[in-house]
Design a protein around this motif. Sequence first.
Motif, PDB file in Angstrom:
ATOM      1  N   THR A  82       0.810  -1.212   0.000  1.00  0.00           N
ATOM      2  CA  THR A  82       0.000   0.000   0.000  1.00  0.00           C
ATOM      3  C   THR A  82       0.844   1.262   0.000  1.00  0.00           C
ATOM      4  OG1 THR A  82      -0.083   0.244   2.418  1.00  0.00           O
ATOM      5  CG2 THR A  82      -1.682  -1.266   1.414  1.00  0.00           C
ATOM      6  N   VAL A  95      -6.468   2.588   3.576  1.00  0.00           N
ATOM      7  CA  VAL A  95      -5.794   2.979   2.331  1.00  0.00           C
ATOM      8  C   VAL A  95      -6.771   2.946   1.166  1.00  0.00           C
ATOM      9  CG1 VAL A  95      -5.012   0.598   1.938  1.00  0.00           C
ATOM     10  CG2 VAL A  95      -3.802   2.492   0.827  1.00  0.00           C
ATOM     11  N   THR A  97      -8.224   2.099  -2.270  1.00  0.00           N
ATOM     12  CA  THR A  97      -8.000   0.859  -3.018  1.00  0.00           C
ATOM     13  C   THR A  97      -7.230   1.084  -4.310  1.00  0.00           C
ATOM     14  OG1 THR A  97     -10.218   1.065  -4.005  1.00  0.00           O
ATOM     15  CG2 THR A  97     -10.006  -0.298  -2.024  1.00  0.00           C
ATOM     16  N   LEU A 100      -3.211   0.462  -3.795  1.00  0.00           N
ATOM     17  CA  LEU A 100      -2.684  -0.821  -3.328  1.00  0.00           C
ATOM     18  C   LEU A 100      -2.614  -1.804  -4.477  1.00  0.00           C
ATOM     19  CD1 LEU A 100      -5.241  -2.961  -3.141  1.00  0.00           C
ATOM     20  CD2 LEU A 100      -5.699  -1.771  -1.014  1.00  0.00           C
TER      21      LEU A 100
END
Length: 308
Positions: A82, A95, A97, A100
């Motif tokens: 991430t 985080v 999406t 990542l």
Amino acid sequence: MQALVFDPQAPMRLSLADAPDPKPRPGQALVEVSAVSFNFGEIAYRSDRTRPGYVSGWDAAGVVVRPADDGSGPPAGTRVVTFGWGGAWARLRAVDTAELAVVPDAVDLGTASALPVAGVTALQAVRRLGSVLGRRVLVTGASGGVGRFAVQLAALAGAHVVASAGSAARAEGLRELGAAEIVGSPAELTAPVYGVLDNVGGVQLADAFYRLEHDGVVQAIGKASGEATVIDFEQSRVNSARGRLENFNLGTPLGKDLGFLLTLLESGRLDAQVGWRGPWTRAAEAAEGLVARRILGKAVLDTTPAAA
């Protein structure tokens, strides 16, 4: 949760303490962090105005414990790496999406944590040079995190890579990563270069600019020297340098680029160059070693007793 927080009184201004759990937004996954990596910039250039207790950190890898409420991103139990401009140095991270990527089973999470800022910076900077196939490319600060990725990625793109490092000890392993030549500074170049990936700034950046080929390009990435850069354009004309200098900024989101770098790691075509690894209880040691240039490549800290 436990986190590495900003502590003005602690060594390297880092201490392990309790911090509030993050609250994910609809487009964010909640990740249980297994490992984080330090970058020179986030250690050396932290603002004194940072509030005590703040959780910094850009790079982290771990396992999704709660998927994003909007349905984006991977399900719970997925191993991921991430990125974000804060919040990485903690046991839990919320985080986006898009920031990542799924880590293949064959790739260690600690190794994956070294990728986000340093790896993607190098990847994007090489791309911005344009085609480097058969061209000479200089990487300054080649012994650091970004530099060691840049040497490998420029070589993979077909460049004749010249790696600049401050000492023979700092240059260790650079030929194995793809450097065709090693110099102590741009002033030692024996021929002009088409491209420059500069991580140092100051005098080295100016010297590199003077040594560009016609239509060459410099990507000014970092300022590890701490020096301001002064370019004498008359000197540039005397040296017949007719290139351009571009101020590099990392483009986000990083998810797709992280996915690409993970395929290179999995296939053995990329080495994350982790020069230091230990538990995050030794965070001050890692941070001090990075700033003092005793670490070659990346520093990775495991947030659990054993690496995931």
